[in-house]
Design a protein around this motif. Structure first.
Motif, PDB file in Angstrom:
ATOM      1  N   TYR A  69      13.271 -20.644  45.986  1.00  0.00           N
ATOM      2  CA  TYR A  69      11.958 -20.495  45.239  1.00  0.00           C
ATOM      3  C   TYR A  69      10.874 -21.427  46.246  1.00  0.00           C
ATOM      4  CZ  TYR A  69       7.984 -20.862  42.154  1.00  0.00           C
ATOM      5  OH  TYR A  69       6.605 -20.955  41.731  1.00  0.00           O
ATOM      6  N   VAL A  70      11.187 -22.615  46.385  1.00  0.00           N
ATOM      7  CA  VAL A  70      10.395 -23.558  47.184  1.00  0.00           C
ATOM      8  C   VAL A  70      10.020 -23.096  48.430  1.00  0.00           C
ATOM      9  CG1 VAL A  70      10.492 -25.436  45.450  1.00  0.00           C
ATOM     10  CG2 VAL A  70      12.007 -25.260  47.544  1.00  0.00           C
ATOM     11  N   ARG A  71      11.470 -22.443  49.087  1.00  0.00           N
ATOM     12  CA  ARG A  71      11.164 -21.967  50.249  1.00  0.00           C
ATOM     13  C   ARG A  71      10.327 -20.812  50.664  1.00  0.00           C
ATOM     14  NH1 ARG A  71      16.899 -21.473  51.969  1.00  0.00           N
ATOM     15  NH2 ARG A  71      16.691 -19.520  51.020  1.00  0.00           N
ATOM     16  N   GLY A  72      10.271 -20.187  49.682  1.00  0.00           N
ATOM     17  CA  GLY A  72       9.359 -18.746  49.497  1.00  0.00           C
ATOM     18  C   GLY A  72       7.944 -19.258  49.166  1.00  0.00           C
ATOM     19  N   LYS A  73       7.672 -20.486  48.827  1.00  0.00           N
ATOM     20  CA  LYS A  73       6.483 -21.025  48.573  1.00  0.00           C
ATOM     21  C   LYS A  73       5.766 -21.730  49.985  1.00  0.00           C
ATOM     22  CE  LYS A  73       5.544 -19.373  44.429  1.00  0.00           C
ATOM     23  NZ  LYS A  73       4.784 -18.428  44.238  1.00  0.00           N
ATOM     24  N   GLY A  74       6.436 -21.642  51.046  1.00  0.00           N
ATOM     25  CA  GLY A  74       6.437 -22.465  52.064  1.00  0.00           C
ATOM     26  C   GLY A  74       6.592 -23.860  52.429  1.00  0.00           C
ATOM     27  N   CYS A  75       7.629 -24.126  51.467  1.00  0.00           N
ATOM     28  CA  CYS A  75       8.236 -25.712  51.416  1.00  0.00           C
ATOM     29  C   CYS A  75       8.650 -26.046  52.730  1.00  0.00           C
ATOM     30  CB  CYS A  75       9.100 -25.750  50.420  1.00  0.00           C
ATOM     31  SG  CYS A  75      10.157 -27.322  50.234  1.00  0.00           S
TER      32      CYS A  75
ATOM     33  N   VAL B  28      10.467 -27.827  39.489  1.00  0.00           N
ATOM     34  CA  VAL B  28      10.138 -28.137  40.844  1.00  0.00           C
ATOM     35  C   VAL B  28       8.745 -28.017  40.957  1.00  0.00           C
ATOM     36  CG1 VAL B  28      11.917 -26.750  41.801  1.00  0.00           C
ATOM     37  CG2 VAL B  28       9.983 -25.493  41.243  1.00  0.00           C
ATOM     38  N   PHE B  29       8.085 -29.231  41.786  1.00  0.00           N
ATOM     39  CA  PHE B  29       6.599 -29.312  41.863  1.00  0.00           C
ATOM     40  C   PHE B  29       6.241 -29.751  43.318  1.00  0.00           C
ATOM     41  CE2 PHE B  29       8.456 -33.261  39.959  1.00  0.00           C
ATOM     42  CZ  PHE B  29       7.905 -34.027  40.840  1.00  0.00           C
ATOM     43  N   ARG B  30       4.874 -29.676  43.598  1.00  0.00           N
ATOM     44  CA  ARG B  30       4.713 -30.123  44.605  1.00  0.00           C
ATOM     45  C   ARG B  30       4.251 -31.516  44.704  1.00  0.00           C
ATOM     46  NH1 ARG B  30       2.949 -25.734  48.237  1.00  0.00           N
ATOM     47  NH2 ARG B  30       2.211 -23.946  47.140  1.00  0.00           N
TER      48      ARG B  30
END
Length: 525
Positions: free
Chosen positions: A477-483, A440-442
């Motif tokens: 994981y991405v949801r936890g990073k504010g996605c 996954v990446f921004r």
């Protein structure tokens, strides 16, 4: 507070996913929050950096430390009464069951050649853990940076311990404890030295002395040093496990309760955790997460997820106010709150492949100050987590090469591209190693937009829901990073698979590497 009526017999054998019997799990959680009233001369330790005002009690042979002397225990519905030489636990005046109170060990009666009592050098925690604060001083104690929940200098002031323990003293006490009390591991902690990281050098000397003298596995605890190379000395000295304690993942709470730790910044902790996992391995690094400092439940669970992903065991404990500390008048959190948090963190442990039973030494292995181990249950057959070592990255890239280059022939030599350098790799792991991966990446266009891809699972595991687990873990994981938006280009034959996981098509299919792909977006609710 839970019901005060006796536990039903039907609950005694009830176990969920291999976990501890539910009725005992609830009782232990109650006791660690409410304490237990005792009569007679039964005493617990006070002050220090460990479980204050408590005593270890065995539940089905498993030790749990419960408060017996704190003021709030006077209001507890639970009592320990001694009858015919046996301790009985009661609630609301009704008998529950007999328990065994761990007796004081024989080595407490011994002293070294200078007349220093062994119990002033090290103490028994649980049933088989020898614990010692090597340096009973902290450079932040008399400053605004002092941890409000800590009592490290209290016992040095009241004479129940000595300020500094030597490697020779610790080895002597460890030998005596091993001979008389079936000690199986050792915990060494320390106040923070005036020179950054200097306490690690002393801990390494003491650990080496204990290991060479007894062969026991040693756990050490310390603040994350500026020079991470100091941790290599711990490894060289024979240390088996380490604890680097963040205490809270609520930044405002940490700033109030542990200003010195807060000023270090979470990035310094993460660097130290990653280095420690590299040296000692997953499940052999831990961090205390204290509940009851004013944090939200969500911050505890979020912190547990972050730690577990790194391979660090989140050792969740209820606040145990230390007499004489700046939080002496506080109470532990409610048992209902602890129960909810334990269940959530235990589920994280199962998903991430961590287990207290796999820890070689330390507070996680002892487990007496937390009820978390009673909630863990059986670990998941397949664990999904962020890569924890360069070796796991190599394994993930090798799986991708086997799938996308050799099997599907989407690429001629390698599927590595410019996005890999900025990607986070997630892997699926079984007892035999890495069996699947996804990255996954921004997105460069939008900070809230994340992109997934390169989902690859070894052929023999494709019918084992490994792909589904990796996709769900990537979303988590991405949801936890504010996605706020998570997309991926999916090969046409996999559209139905992703649709079942809540993903929806966006626009029309496009050709990528000679195959039709559909852009799809995840459901982030």
């Amino acid at each position: 507070m839970h019901s005060q009526s006796p536990i039903a017999d039907s609950e005694i054998s009830a176990r969920a996913d291999g976990s501890f019997p539910r009725y005992l799990r609830r009782v232990v959680t109650d006791l660690q929050s409410l304490g237990v009233r005792v009569a007679g001369t039964l005493q617990g330790r006070s002050g220090g950096a460990g479980p204050a005002d408590g005593r270890a009690v065995l539940f089905e042979g498993i030790p749990k430390n419960v408060p017996i002397a704190a003021a709030y225990t006077a209001e507890s519905p639970y009592s320990l009464i001694l009858r015919d030489g046996e301790f009985l636990l009661t609630v609301g005046g009704e008998e529950l069951f007999a328990v065994e109170v761990v007796p004081e060990p024989e080595f407490y009666s011994l002293a070294d050649e200078n007349g220093v009592g062994y119990r002033k050098i090290a103490l028994l925690h649980g049933t088989d853990c020898l614990a010692c604060t090597v340096i009973q001083r902290c450079r932040f104690w008399r400053t605004g940076g002092r941890c409000r929940f800590c009592g490290v200098e209290i016992t040095a002031r009241n004479g129940t311990t000595i300020e500094t323990k030597s490697p020779e003293q610790l080895a002597e006490v460890a030998r005596a404890a091993l001979a008389s009390s079936a000690i199986s591991h050792v915990v060494l902690t320390s106040g923070t030295a005036f020179v950054d990281g200097e306490e690690l050098d002393r801990l390494a000397e003491c650990a080496r002395s204990v290991v060479e003298s007894t062969g026991l596995p040693v756990h050490v605890q310390f603040m994350p040093p500026g020079d991470l190379g100091r941790m290599e000395k711990l490894k060289e000295s024979g240390v088996a496990t380490v604890g680097i304690h963040a205490e809270s993942f609520d930044p405002d709470v940490l700033a109030r309760m542990a200003p010195a730790k807060s000023e270090l910044g979470m990035q310094r902790y993460e660097r130290a955790w990653k280095k420690a996992v590299e040296l000692f391995g997953p499940n052999q690094v831990s961090s205390f997460v204290i509940v009851g400092l004013g944090e939200t439940d969500e911050s505890v669970i979020r912190g547990g997820e972050l730690l577990a992903d790194l391979g660090v065991f989140p050792y969740v404990v209820p606040l145990r106010p230390v007499p004489g500390s700046l939080m002496a008048g506080k109470r532990p959190p409610a048992p209902e709150r602890m129960e909810n948090i334990y269940e959530a963190v235990a589920e994280i442990l199962r998903r991430k492949g961590l287990s207290s039973g796999e820890c070689k030494a330390g507070c996680v292995r002892c487990g007496a100050c937390s009820a978390l181990s009673l909630y863990e249950g059986a670990p998941s057959r397949v664990a999904c987590h962020v890569v924890r070592s360069p070796g796991e990255i190599r394994d993930a890239l090798d799986i991708r090469r086997r799938i996308f280059v050799e099997e599907q022939r989407l690429f001629e030599d390698s599927d590595v591209d410019d996005h890999d350098a900025a990607s986070t790799y997630l892997v699926a792991e079984t007892g035999g190693g890495i069996v699947g991966t996804v990255r996954v990446f921004r997105s460069n266009q939008d900070d809230g937009h994340w992109v997934g891809g390169r989902l690859a699972v070894l052929r023999e595991y494709r019918s084992s829901q490994v792909g589904e687990m990796l996709v769900r873990e990537a979303v988590r994981y991405v949801r936890g990073k504010g996605c706020t938006r998570f997309t991926a280009h999916i090969q046409e034959q996999n559209i139905r698979f992703f649709g079942k996981l809540g993903w929806t098509p966006v626009g029309e299919p496009v050709w990528i590497c000679g195959k039709r792909h559909q852009l799809m977006a995840a459901d982030l609710t």
